[in-house]
Design a protein around this motif. Sequence first.
Motif, PDB file in Angstrom:
ATOM      1  N   ALA A   1      49.086 -38.347  66.063  1.00 34.81           N
ATOM      2  CA  ALA A   1      50.171 -38.985  66.809  1.00 34.81           C
ATOM      3  C   ALA A   1      50.978 -39.907  65.904  1.00 34.81           C
TER       4      ALA A   1
ATOM      5  N   VAL B   1      61.564 -26.128  66.807  1.00 37.74           N
ATOM      6  CA  VAL B   1      62.104 -25.979  68.154  1.00 37.74           C
ATOM      7  C   VAL B   1      61.973 -27.321  68.875  1.00 37.74           C
ATOM      8  N   ALA B   2      63.014 -27.661  69.614  1.00 35.50           N
ATOM      9  CA  ALA B   2      62.951 -28.865  70.450  1.00 35.50           C
ATOM     10  C   ALA B   2      62.933 -28.443  71.907  1.00 35.50           C
TER      11      ALA B   2
ATOM     12  N   GLU C   1      58.042 -35.763  77.867  1.00 33.89           N
ATOM     13  CA  GLU C   1      56.886 -35.735  76.971  1.00 33.89           C
ATOM     14  C   GLU C   1      57.280 -35.316  75.548  1.00 33.89           C
TER      15      GLU C   1
ATOM     16  N   TRP D   1      53.352 -30.647  69.414  1.00 37.61           N
ATOM     17  CA  TRP D   1      54.653 -31.342  69.375  1.00 37.61           C
ATOM     18  C   TRP D   1      54.576 -32.544  68.449  1.00 37.61           C
TER      19      TRP D   1
ATOM     20  N   LYS E   1      56.333 -35.675  66.139  1.00 38.94           N
ATOM     21  CA  LYS E   1      57.454 -36.627  66.155  1.00 38.94           C
ATOM     22  C   LYS E   1      58.422 -36.339  65.018  1.00 38.94           C
TER      23      LYS E   1
ATOM     24  N   GLY F   1      62.331 -36.312  71.279  1.00 43.49           N
ATOM     25  CA  GLY F   1      62.207 -36.768  69.899  1.00 43.49           C
ATOM     26  C   GLY F   1      61.099 -36.068  69.146  1.00 43.49           C
ATOM     27  N   LYS F   2      60.654 -34.940  69.686  1.00 40.98           N
ATOM     28  CA  LYS F   2      59.585 -34.197  69.025  1.00 40.98           C
ATOM     29  C   LYS F   2      60.049 -32.760  68.775  1.00 40.98           C
ATOM     30  N   VAL F   3      59.367 -32.097  67.877  1.00 36.57           N
ATOM     31  CA  VAL F   3      59.637 -30.685  67.618  1.00 36.57           C
ATOM     32  C   VAL F   3      58.315 -29.934  67.482  1.00 36.57           C
TER      33      VAL F   3
END
Lengths: 640, 640
Positions: B560, B526-527, B534, B635, B637, B537-539
């Motif tokens: 990270a 899910v994005a 914040e 979340w 990257k 570009g993460k899911v």
Amino acid sequence: MRNIKITDSLFGSYTKQVADKILEYQWEVLNDRQKEALPTYCIANFKIAAGEMAGERRGIVFQDTDLYKWLEAVSYCIDNGTGKAFERQADEVIELVGRAQEPDGYLNTYFTIMAPEKKWSNQVEGHELYTAGHLMEAATAYYEATGKDRLLNIARRNADLICRVFGPEERQIHGYPGHQEVEVGLIKLYRVTGDKKYLDCAYYFIDERGKEPSYFLEEIRRRGGYEFFPEFDNYDLAYSQAHMRPAKQRTAEGHAVRAMYMCSAMADLAGERQDEELLEACKAIWNNVTQRRMYITGGIGSSGLLERFTVDYDLPNRTNYSETCASIGLMMFGQRMTAVTGEAGYYDIVEKALYNTVLAGINIEGNRYFYVNPLEVVPEFCTKRTYMDHVKANRQKWFSVACCPTNVARTLASLGQYIYAKEGNTLFIHQFISSEVKVILEEGSLHVKMGSRLLQNGVVRLDYESDGAKALRIKIRVPEYAKSVKATLDGDLLEPAREAGYMIIEAGEAGKHELAVYFGIDAKWVAANDNVREDCGKVALVKGPLVYCLEEKENGRNLAGVYVEINKPIEPREPAEGLVGDIPVLEYDGIRLENKEISRGELYGAPEFELKEMKLRAVPYCLWNNRGGGEMLVWQKVKI
Amino acid sequence: MRNIKITDSLFGSYTKQVADKILEYQWEVLNDRQKEALPTYCIANFKIAAGEMAGERRGIVFQDTDLYKWLEAVSYCIDNGTGKAFERQADEVIELVGRAQEPDGYLNTYFTIMAPEKKWSNQVEGHELYTAGHLMEAATAYYEATGKDRLLNIARRNADLICRVFGPEERQIHGYPGHQEVEVGLIKLYRVTGDKKYLDCAYYFIDERGKEPSYFLEEIRRRGGYEFFPEFDNYDLAYSQAHMRPAKQRTAEGHAVRAMYMCSAMADLAGERQDEELLEACKAIWNNVTQRRMYITGGIGSSGLLERFTVDYDLPNRTNYSETCASIGLMMFGQRMTAVTGEAGYYDIVEKALYNTVLAGINIEGNRYFYVNPLEVVPEFCTKRTYMDHVKANRQKWFSVACCPTNVARTLASLGQYIYAKEGNTLFIHQFISSEVKVILEEGSLHVKMGSRLLQNGVVRLDYESDGAKALRIKIRVPEYAKSVKATLDGDLLEPAREAGYMIIEAGEAGKHELAVYFGIDAKWVAANDNVREDCGKVALVKGPLVYCLEEKENGRNLAGVYVEINKPIEPREPAEGLVGDIPVLEYDGIRLENKEISRGELYGAPEFELKEMKLRAVPYCLWNNRGGGEMLVWQKVKI
């Protein structure tokens, strides 16, 4: 060094503002006549203390320092030839300060007016010694600039009292300041007057600090509560670096400005007393700050709460404090470390702090200030009474705690001290800021005109005239970012000797010379240590001392959705309209990531990322927020 | 609905803890006998108020609510058959509560002991009505579970007093609670007793709130300062949703728990009074929360400072609050919205909050709690007296403000109410949590055994026995994440009608039936909306209601620096050792980015990124920090 004239296209525009506008603006603020700023009550408090006005003393407990920092800035402006117009005002207000002083030398409008019975009783919160320290800095600066000793004598009487009140004798208070600063002031007073008791008192404050049982905890216990700052509840000695003896400290802890002012004094004392233990502590703390706890902009103090250091590698870009004053403190510390060790490298950090965080603290027009310097801003997220309360998306007119505006003014006014230094027959050049100075060395003099194109092409020209003493030398700091170090003297290629981070140039025969130094500076990407979680997979763009940033103006909204391709070229473009310093904008390829499906309004949904190529254009971080509001971003995501 | 037995492999392990350990543990805490927790003084305060003990009343001003929430939890446990052992203790402590009540019905240990002259004078901070609300919730629950009316009568006398003291008449106070809760309590009291004045009083509190001139500002002005919470300085009416009339509010503002408790009451009142204006406000606030201001975990309250909402899309993952109690409030609000509107969809959010944030609030053993629920943790950055002071990297034994532990206990004990509901001849199934219940409907009864494998394969089986009334129906919520909706009854494929988010099953002939529902649930990425800077570009990885996270245990440090490849498969693996619920670990391809050059120790340097392929393994967020400490990340990257 005296009478240094700043002609730089970047810094010159700010130093000109100091003399032309800032001192006047701040004078009006101090007198509560500046309608757009909150009243400070500063001058009014002195009048009340002097018995020349009725009323209640208002403002923060250390409000007096606004005036002292203003006087210090005026002094430097008088010295560099731009501040003559303020000398009469300064003399008058110095008389007022004198009348506010008590017969025994005591001088602090808060305690004189509001709580004379509580003098010296609250070092944790009261800021009496902090305030005194700024008086001493102003007094020595004014004396050196004008030769007038009225303020110096006021400061001496105050310092004499402090030296009587505090100390190791049984009749004396075995305390030390809650906010360090008096140590720096006392050392300056010692250097100007030669009276060693000031140096000894400064050393006492550093040496006594952090001993057990804790003076602060005892003081808090005795008082049973907090008088000025309820947020000090559950006082943590590390907040004011009183958790162990400073000589034993190895990491930068607590409130960042307090820490840097303390370290500046420690470095001075290490030099004056040839104290290896203090020097070792200074080096360790310096390394901890610069290699573990400092933003790439030279900002320090990661925690928005209590304006303090946190732990190694904890460097959030959006919620940080990075107070302008803390970076000024870092400049002070670095300057002194070079003075003590003879190593030029400390000035790499001084330069980083100066060119980025400190300059970002003020707008081009000189009438708006940042107290907090984030590396990433989304204006609508900077909301009051939330975790972002301290972060402002636009520079402010003034602050209720207004340490930064006057601190920036005094720092810009004294900029020459960070550019040049001298010792014996050597002129040191630490910063590459266009300027002019005539310097008297031991066996001769040099008249130097520096024309720096450091930020444009990395070339620094020195046109100087020597009176011919053979021994004269110029030692030029070689910055860490220099890719090459070439120099020509009167057209001849030099192979200058290198030592302790300097290149050494023999000044040569009497007469005029042209020295050109080619540092070979490229724009380049910098990454952070992997332990900085916040910056993983990100890069910052730097060129020489400058950190660049993306602003919404050139790059649109949602800068968090932008990726850079770091193997493609970075092209210099014309300077942006509305900015100063003739500094190229940098252009490069970027990619914008958008989430097709869910940007229609859903909060969460399937990732259907769309990538669009775009050109990104970066401007110097120090100049951000000078063309209206908007988003800003230093650390940019890398397309891997 | 009564006597719902939870048999679920995930929730059952927690509800068992409630009866077996948590109630006992918390009872010891309330009595200050739990050595590993801070003293609460809770029972002692009641004894002092009752005149049975000497001493000063201690603890936070609303400490009484710890006992009331414990009594409420005990009630639900008695009801579901697990709490019989506590009934004697409960009866005894109820007698104590009765003895602490004043003759006029007043009941609050703080004001009775410490400041009787200040009763009802400080709604902004005093929490008198908040405390009363929890008494009413406990009283109605205990009456319903046991049929005993001792506590109910205590609560009624207290409520009668409140109805006399507050109201529109001139002799009454035109105020309302600083922390909403009494409204929910009064409505429950009305529903149990049928006495409409309680409903009217609840409505008065909602209706009066936010009117001008502000009751709160007037109260603060009159008092001239703050009695309990100095951090309320510069009180902001939106903090307690008193900035405008609730019926006019459209966004979720201020303290998240206050907001959710208020909305729960508003939804109840909208139903009871057929109040379209209130319903419209509820829907707007619900949409604002769930579509703009809610974490994917169902956490709410982005601001660590003041535990509050901030603005749309401001959802930091590391510094957020997301209080466990706020998500419980969101569950309460959603439950009531379905009750009022008949729409099942609200339970999607109830489920999200329950399965993620609320369950994360307690450890598997039932003796450690999170108050704050971040989505990203680096333990060494969670430092005291910094901006991260509120974020704990490990669950805590107890808190000085201990609303969450008892709130989690009462919520888990009442879990059945979130699973089942009934109306006329219809049994509603809102959650897919294995359980057993015998439900009496209008024209017949159903004995239901739900065996849910929702989290494993998306299949939910209902074995039920009907007594044969033809009209009986089962309405099953179709969750938003269901990819398919197939059902079989006694082996025959059904094509069930759909309505308002439910599938409708006719219960059929008398006798035993087997209903199986196949939701077809996949793990998926899910994005977030692009405006959530914040998460750009993460899911996040979700499967059904569960959000997954990476923990250091399986994936190493520096999460990270990890990227995921979202087009590669996500494979289920054996459940992790030491966790509960028989929930597959999810495994997928990832890449670890490392910075070769500068990880030797420099803070900043050239980007020389090295990418290493790796397998990542994710566990349910609700179970994190159950196998020791370490980093955690929701979340992740995306490699673009």
